[in-house]
Design a protein around this motif. Sequence first.
Motif, PDB file in Angstrom:
ATOM      1  N   PHE A  99       0.998  -1.288  -0.007  1.00  0.00           N
ATOM      2  CA  PHE A  99       0.187   0.078  -0.179  1.00  0.00           C
ATOM      3  C   PHE A  99       0.904   1.161  -0.074  1.00  0.00           C
ATOM      4  N   HIS A 107       4.138   1.057   1.974  1.00  0.00           N
ATOM      5  CA  HIS A 107       4.217   0.333   2.939  1.00  0.00           C
ATOM      6  C   HIS A 107       3.940  -1.198   2.620  1.00  0.00           C
ATOM      7  N   ALA A 159       2.260  -4.460   3.353  1.00  0.00           N
ATOM      8  CA  ALA A 159       1.303  -5.019   4.311  1.00  0.00           C
ATOM      9  C   ALA A 159       1.412  -6.550   4.394  1.00  0.00           C
ATOM     10  N   THR A 173      -0.254 -10.076  15.882  1.00  0.00           N
ATOM     11  CA  THR A 173      -0.714  -8.627  16.310  1.00  0.00           C
ATOM     12  C   THR A 173      -1.540  -7.929  15.515  1.00  0.00           C
ATOM     13  N   SER A 174      -2.361  -7.008  15.983  1.00  0.00           N
ATOM     14  CA  SER A 174      -2.795  -5.899  14.893  1.00  0.00           C
ATOM     15  C   SER A 174      -2.037  -5.265  13.943  1.00  0.00           C
ATOM     16  N   GLY A 175      -2.466  -5.302  12.766  1.00  0.00           N
ATOM     17  CA  GLY A 175      -1.822  -4.760  11.533  1.00  0.00           C
ATOM     18  C   GLY A 175      -0.671  -5.635  10.851  1.00  0.00           C
ATOM     19  N   CYS A 176      -0.634  -6.765  11.242  1.00  0.00           N
ATOM     20  CA  CYS A 176       0.666  -7.849  10.761  1.00  0.00           C
ATOM     21  C   CYS A 176       0.160  -8.222   9.520  1.00  0.00           C
ATOM     22  N   GLY A 177      -0.907  -8.102   8.807  1.00  0.00           N
ATOM     23  CA  GLY A 177      -1.367  -8.225   7.619  1.00  0.00           C
ATOM     24  C   GLY A 177      -2.400  -9.456   7.042  1.00  0.00           C
ATOM     25  N   LYS A 178      -2.626 -10.166   8.353  1.00  0.00           N
ATOM     26  CA  LYS A 178      -3.591 -11.235   8.368  1.00  0.00           C
ATOM     27  C   LYS A 178      -4.974 -10.886   7.331  1.00  0.00           C
ATOM     28  N   THR A 179      -5.689  -9.756   7.651  1.00  0.00           N
ATOM     29  CA  THR A 179      -6.882  -9.550   7.047  1.00  0.00           C
ATOM     30  C   THR A 179      -6.520  -9.348   5.462  1.00  0.00           C
ATOM     31  N   THR A 180      -5.487  -8.475   5.073  1.00  0.00           N
ATOM     32  CA  THR A 180      -4.946  -8.243   3.889  1.00  0.00           C
ATOM     33  C   THR A 180      -4.607  -9.397   2.962  1.00  0.00           C
TER      34      THR A 180
HETATM   35  N1  LIG Z   1      -6.355  -0.125   2.013  1.00  0.00           N
HETATM   36  C1  LIG Z   1      -5.427   0.358   2.569  1.00  0.00           C
HETATM   37  N2  LIG Z   1      -4.416   1.246   2.339  1.00  0.00           N
HETATM   38  C2  LIG Z   1      -3.402   1.524   3.160  1.00  0.00           C
HETATM   39  N3  LIG Z   1      -2.876   0.746   3.975  1.00  0.00           N
HETATM   40  C3  LIG Z   1      -3.484  -0.562   4.288  1.00  0.00           C
HETATM   41  C4  LIG Z   1      -4.802  -0.881   3.936  1.00  0.00           C
HETATM   42  N4  LIG Z   1      -5.379  -1.886   4.205  1.00  0.00           N
HETATM   43  C5  LIG Z   1      -4.478  -2.299   5.308  1.00  0.00           C
HETATM   44  N5  LIG Z   1      -3.341  -1.400   5.354  1.00  0.00           N
HETATM   45  C6  LIG Z   1      -2.311  -1.446   6.133  1.00  0.00           C
HETATM   46  O1  LIG Z   1      -1.661  -2.855   5.862  1.00  0.00           O
HETATM   47  C7  LIG Z   1      -1.364  -3.372   7.293  1.00  0.00           C
HETATM   48  C8  LIG Z   1      -2.150  -4.710   7.411  1.00  0.00           C
HETATM   49  O2  LIG Z   1      -3.289  -4.242   7.560  1.00  0.00           O
HETATM   50  P1  LIG Z   1      -4.164  -5.683   7.902  1.00  0.00           P
HETATM   51  O3  LIG Z   1      -5.615  -5.206   8.011  1.00  0.00           O
HETATM   52  O4  LIG Z   1      -3.978  -6.936   6.919  1.00  0.00           O
HETATM   53  O5  LIG Z   1      -3.777  -6.150   9.367  1.00  0.00           O
HETATM   54  P2  LIG Z   1      -4.449  -7.235  10.426  1.00  0.00           P
HETATM   55  O6  LIG Z   1      -3.213  -8.013  10.626  1.00  0.00           O
HETATM   56  O7  LIG Z   1      -5.443  -8.041   9.974  1.00  0.00           O
HETATM   57  O8  LIG Z   1      -4.775  -6.259  11.667  1.00  0.00           O
HETATM   58  P3  LIG Z   1      -5.919  -6.378  12.443  1.00  0.00           P
HETATM   59  O9  LIG Z   1      -5.894  -7.441  13.304  1.00  0.00           O
HETATM   60  O10 LIG Z   1      -5.795  -5.057  13.537  1.00  0.00           O
HETATM   61  O11 LIG Z   1      -7.306  -6.300  11.773  1.00  0.00           O
HETATM   62  C9  LIG Z   1      -1.723  -2.403   8.347  1.00  0.00           C
HETATM   63  O12 LIG Z   1      -0.560  -1.741   8.552  1.00  0.00           O
HETATM   64  C10 LIG Z   1      -2.608  -1.507   7.789  1.00  0.00           C
HETATM   65  O13 LIG Z   1      -2.680  -0.142   8.274  1.00  0.00           O
END
Ligand SMILES: Nc1ncnc2c1ncn2[C@@H]1O[C@H](COP(=O)(O)OP(=O)(O)OP(=O)(O)O)[C@@H](O)[C@H]1O
Length: 237
Positions: free
Chosen positions: A11, A14, A16, A35-42
């Motif tokens: 992104f 960054h 992700a 942890t939060s933001g480590c890229g799981k949802t992406t």
């Molecule tokens: N559309 C986007 N544009 C820019 N950055 C993004 C976007 N979506 C996610 N990110 C960034 O990518 C990184 C991974 O996000 P992701 O949602 O995959 O994390 P996660 O592990 O699922 O976190 P959580 O447990 O908080 O949901 C984070 O730093 C987030 O801020």
Amino acid sequence: MIEIQNLTKQFASHTAVDDVSLSVGRGETLVLLGTSGCGKTTTLKMINRLIEPTTGSIRVDGVDVRQQNGPELRRRIGYVIQDGGLFPHYTVAEAIATVPKLLTWETSQIEQRTRELLEKLQLPQNLLARYPAELSGGQRQRVGLARALAARPPVVLMDEPFGALDPFTRRHVRRELFGLNELKETTVVLVTHDVGEALELADRIVLMDKGRIVQIGPPDELRQQPANAFVKDFMDV
Ligand SMILES: Nc1ncnc2c1ncn2[C@@H]1O[C@H](COP(=O)(O)OP(=O)(O)OP(=O)(O)O)[C@@H](O)[C@H]1O
């Protein structure tokens, strides 16, 4: 079966998801933990093409997801998100029937499947005529699960599917769903930051940090043979 190879999502500047490779066997439950933001949802959203990868490839049952259009792919891959992801103008009954109707199931078959799911998810029948705004957060989440599982898709992606439930209901619904035959033959990829949940549900856990896989293996392996101090600390609950 899902095969992910060298998957990266950028992104802007960054990264992700950073060079992730893994495979999920048929009927396996793979838990993405971190942890939060480590890229799981992406990572999860790239499997059903809600997010397009920057580089890398994903195959589901041997077919590259880019060769299939998004809506068609998402009809075959169940998807559950934390707030249920329900359309506000669909009743509970209509929401659960969505995919079976697209697949032209008989009405009686849809009704039977709906009753069965309500029972498994501990939802009373009298919710069927209600709209999402008339449900509690936990009920919305369970209706979202019922909708995703209705047509028994071979693959189900779940993003914190029990997050809105109180601890008691959470344990119960989790056991009901994963303990019975409902998900035995389904390939599940589940995102959570809850170590206890990962230990209970996972055949294998993928522990992620800053977009990368730190360790992947059965729950006992991560606990007994942590690859490094991060894994040890994370799993030490
Ligand atoms: N559309 C986007 N544009 C820019 N950055 C993004 C976007 N979506 C996610 N990110 C960034 O990518 C990184 C991974 O996000 P992701 O949602 O995959 O994390 P996660 O592990 O699922 O976190 P959580 O447990 O908080 O949901 C984070 O730093 C987030 O801020």
